[in-house]
Enzyme design. Sequence first.
Site, mmCIF file in Angstrom:
data_model
loop_
_atom_site.group_PDB
_atom_site.id
_atom_site.type_symbol
_atom_site.label_atom_id
_atom_site.label_comp_id
_atom_site.label_asym_id
_atom_site.label_seq_id
_atom_site.Cartn_x
_atom_site.Cartn_y
_atom_site.Cartn_z
ATOM 1 N N LYS A 32 0.916 -1.245 0.095
ATOM 2 C CA LYS A 32 0.036 0.075 -0.205
ATOM 3 C C LYS A 32 0.881 1.282 -0.003
ATOM 4 O O LYS A 32 0.607 2.201 -0.659
ATOM 5 C CB LYS A 32 -0.883 -0.007 1.216
ATOM 6 C CG LYS A 32 -1.409 1.431 1.438
ATOM 7 C CD LYS A 32 -2.632 1.445 2.705
ATOM 8 C CE LYS A 32 -1.733 1.441 4.129
ATOM 9 N NZ LYS A 32 -1.308 2.973 4.480
ATOM 10 N N ASN A 33 1.770 1.176 0.962
ATOM 11 C CA ASN A 33 2.587 2.638 1.121
ATOM 12 C C ASN A 33 3.694 2.925 -0.119
ATOM 13 O O ASN A 33 4.396 3.879 0.052
ATOM 14 C CB ASN A 33 3.290 2.529 2.515
ATOM 15 C CG ASN A 33 2.247 2.691 3.559
ATOM 16 O OD1 ASN A 33 1.242 2.949 3.273
ATOM 17 N ND2 ASN A 33 2.667 2.178 4.573
ATOM 18 N N CYS A 126 -4.676 12.521 12.621
ATOM 19 C CA CYS A 126 -5.474 11.228 12.575
ATOM 20 C C CYS A 126 -5.307 10.546 13.946
ATOM 21 O O CYS A 126 -4.865 11.087 14.985
ATOM 22 C CB CYS A 126 -5.060 10.514 11.560
ATOM 23 S SG CYS A 126 -3.234 9.796 11.979
ATOM 24 N N ARG A 131 0.634 14.288 12.735
ATOM 25 C CA ARG A 131 1.138 14.191 11.585
ATOM 26 C C ARG A 131 1.416 15.578 11.048
ATOM 27 O O ARG A 131 1.035 15.981 9.836
ATOM 28 C CB ARG A 131 0.114 13.475 10.628
ATOM 29 C CG ARG A 131 -0.588 12.029 11.194
ATOM 30 C CD ARG A 131 0.227 10.841 11.375
ATOM 31 N NE ARG A 131 0.875 10.398 10.193
ATOM 32 C CZ ARG A 131 0.252 9.370 9.695
ATOM 33 N NH1 ARG A 131 -0.888 8.968 10.004
ATOM 34 N NH2 ARG A 131 0.704 8.842 8.568
ATOM 35 N N ASP A 317 4.363 0.146 12.207
ATOM 36 C CA ASP A 317 3.271 -0.483 11.612
ATOM 37 C C ASP A 317 2.758 -1.725 11.999
ATOM 38 O O ASP A 317 1.769 -2.311 11.762
ATOM 39 C CB ASP A 317 3.019 -0.340 10.042
ATOM 40 C CG ASP A 317 3.008 1.007 9.540
ATOM 41 O OD1 ASP A 317 3.273 1.142 8.396
ATOM 42 O OD2 ASP A 317 2.898 1.892 10.107
ATOM 43 N N ARG A 409 -8.438 -0.131 4.350
ATOM 44 C CA ARG A 409 -7.582 0.735 3.632
ATOM 45 C C ARG A 409 -6.277 -0.004 3.592
ATOM 46 O O ARG A 409 -5.804 0.635 2.658
ATOM 47 C CB ARG A 409 -7.152 1.921 4.778
ATOM 48 C CG ARG A 409 -8.392 2.765 5.095
ATOM 49 C CD ARG A 409 -8.050 3.780 6.067
ATOM 50 N NE ARG A 409 -6.760 4.518 5.650
ATOM 51 C CZ ARG A 409 -5.890 5.006 6.407
ATOM 52 N NH1 ARG A 409 -5.789 4.987 7.499
ATOM 53 N NH2 ARG A 409 -4.857 5.624 5.725
HETATM 54 C C1 EPZ Z 1 4.526 6.697 6.267
HETATM 55 O O1 EPZ Z 1 3.688 7.985 6.759
HETATM 56 C C2 EPZ Z 1 3.532 5.242 6.117
HETATM 57 N N1 EPZ Z 1 2.401 6.124 5.426
HETATM 58 C C3 EPZ Z 1 2.782 5.194 7.471
HETATM 59 O O2 EPZ Z 1 2.045 4.091 7.427
HETATM 60 C C4 EPZ Z 1 4.046 4.565 8.325
HETATM 61 O O3 EPZ Z 1 3.773 4.317 9.785
HETATM 62 C C5 EPZ Z 1 5.105 5.961 8.561
HETATM 63 O O4 EPZ Z 1 5.325 6.156 7.142
HETATM 64 C C6 EPZ Z 1 6.395 5.517 9.294
HETATM 65 O O5 EPZ Z 1 6.930 4.638 8.764
HETATM 66 C C7 EPZ Z 1 2.595 6.116 3.845
HETATM 67 O O6 EPZ Z 1 3.683 5.723 3.383
HETATM 68 C C8 EPZ Z 1 1.240 6.406 3.335
HETATM 69 P P1 EPZ Z 1 6.498 9.995 8.634
HETATM 70 P P2 EPZ Z 1 4.349 9.267 6.973
HETATM 71 O O7 EPZ Z 1 6.394 11.190 7.800
HETATM 72 O O8 EPZ Z 1 5.218 9.440 5.953
HETATM 73 C C9 EPZ Z 1 6.944 13.021 12.223
HETATM 74 C C10 EPZ Z 1 0.098 2.853 7.903
HETATM 75 O O9 EPZ Z 1 -0.471 2.302 8.831
HETATM 76 N N2 EPZ Z 1 6.927 13.853 10.885
HETATM 77 O O10 EPZ Z 1 7.832 8.913 8.409
HETATM 78 O O11 EPZ Z 1 3.299 10.133 7.370
HETATM 79 C C11 EPZ Z 1 5.654 12.445 12.336
HETATM 80 O O12 EPZ Z 1 4.663 13.028 13.270
HETATM 81 C C12 EPZ Z 1 0.541 4.194 7.773
HETATM 82 O O13 EPZ Z 1 0.421 2.020 6.689
HETATM 83 C C13 EPZ Z 1 7.336 15.565 11.408
HETATM 84 O O14 EPZ Z 1 7.661 15.670 12.613
HETATM 85 O O15 EPZ Z 1 5.147 9.086 8.285
HETATM 86 C C14 EPZ Z 1 5.856 11.080 12.892
HETATM 87 O O16 EPZ Z 1 6.342 11.102 14.363
HETATM 88 C C15 EPZ Z 1 0.505 4.765 9.314
HETATM 89 N N3 EPZ Z 1 7.351 16.219 10.396
HETATM 90 C C16 EPZ Z 1 7.411 10.646 12.187
HETATM 91 O O17 EPZ Z 1 7.668 12.084 11.593
HETATM 92 C C17 EPZ Z 1 7.091 15.961 9.066
HETATM 93 O O18 EPZ Z 1 6.996 16.805 8.221
HETATM 94 C C18 EPZ Z 1 7.293 9.795 11.248
HETATM 95 O O19 EPZ Z 1 6.417 10.201 10.302
HETATM 96 C C19 EPZ Z 1 6.760 14.625 8.840
HETATM 97 C C20 EPZ Z 1 6.680 13.637 9.767
#
Ligand code: EPZ
Length: 454
Positions: A32-33, A126, A131, A317, A409
């Site tokens: 998915k991701n 969410c 996020r 995840d 999803r």
């Molecule tokens: C991706 O989300 C995945 N989603 C998530 O999968 C996954 O859990 C996550 O990466 C971590 O591996 C998709 O790829 C669509 P991040 P993403 O930006 O990119 C902080 C699932 O269940 N952060 O790596 O949104 C954030 O708050 C989903 O399939 C900032 O601070 O995750 C978090 O604490 C859930 N500023 C950490 O980084 C930013 O600009 C990791 O978030 C962006 C993120």
Amino acid sequence: MPSKNKSYLKSESLKIVGHGKLKGSIEISGAKNSALVLLAASLLTNEKIILENVPWLTDIEKMINILTNLGVKLVNKNNKIEIDSRNISIKELPFELVNGLRASFFCIGALLAKFGEVQIPLPGGCNIGLRPIDEHINGLKKLGAEIIIEEGIVKAKLKREREKLYGTNIKLTCPSVGATETLIMAASLAQGRTVIQNAAREPEVQDLCQMLKKMGAKIYDSGKETIIIDGVNELHGCTHKVIPDRIEAGTFLIAAAATSSSITISPVIPNHLEAVIHKLRETGSLIMIRDNSITIYGKAIKAVDIETAPFPGFPTDLQAPFTALMTIANGESKITETIFENRMNHIHLLNKMGACIKLDQNTAHIKGVQNLNGMDLVGSDLRSSAALIIAAIMAKSTSRIFGLEHLDRGYENFESKLSRLGIEIKREFHKKILIEKEYKLDSQVIKTSEFKAA
Ligand code: EPZ
């Protein structure tokens, strides 16, 4: 016929008979991701992109709607999608589409690089956390974008005197998957070299780089913590097969370990699952790896500690599914969530089933118990719903798990795959009487407004 002072709410649940055992083999779907970001990357070219092994999920349908809304032509042929972005007319994504799918925000890098301007609503928080998108915004500004946020809309455009984004050095504060992907897409059409330090190394980021390189992008060292991108003038079409979903694969391995079952899963890319395989072996499961398939022999479950981390660490995840496994382990375990600030929503639900977990902020202290009891429960996000299903399979009586809009999803044909492995599981459709904007689910009262996309 609804009476004048009552209304009805349709809901679906999975009825799961406990004491389940899994046997046999199942096919793992496309990730998915990965598929979501590859769909966004297709905006970067005017030529045809063919994506194969795309999982059929509600998140994918939402992303397809968003691209269609932009004027992209998509032809769905089962798990293959043909994408033609040559006639994009709109560079604004509507709120209701973006709000339902955080991954749609990843289109910002592609649209800005290709058209020099874009307006996208803030994706919002969410159930698992706020996020934020500061890493995306700061990186795009360093690449030469002017960005303002007005009334919840991110408005980005090239600086006046600029024809294109221009390469630069970017050091991410945290290795954000989405921000790394946004910036790789933006940098691929920028003028000159971009170096992204502290980049995310997840397999889905690497899959994006593989497809972009097929399209003519010049990207070096994807999968390492410093990625180099030399911008090119244009990107071409290509055909790309989405990698197998390591999170779906890990979910099935954990379900097998939790029921002392033996199953084979394929296709998988074993080195995408190293941290998970290592921890499952530590709990006592036997795991055999052969090319692109994994066979697990679940044994007695020993309690082990995990702490989630960016790839190649233990994936956030799979934290909730692994917590479900630890509820019946021999001994005490500690599970710490370090990536998201609010990803422990499954803990109180597992305790309702008879688990013995004490939650101290983002650390769960688990004392293994003999059995869980079947319950009617509502999952609140994608991976906690998967954890409840694993717990229901292990439980000594029947459960009903609601909140399937989250599950659908991220897991393609989840119940039919479990059923093929021997689990007594059935999707049931209910009509609930809606009383004062709530509906009663046995002894629980759930406000429908509390669910949002993760
Ligand atoms: C991706 O989300 C995945 N989603 C998530 O999968 C996954 O859990 C996550 O990466 C971590 O591996 C998709 O790829 C669509 P991040 P993403 O930006 O990119 C902080 C699932 O269940 N952060 O790596 O949104 C954030 O708050 C989903 O399939 C900032 O601070 O995750 C978090 O604490 C859930 N500023 C950490 O980084 C930013 O600009 C990791 O978030 C962006 C993120």
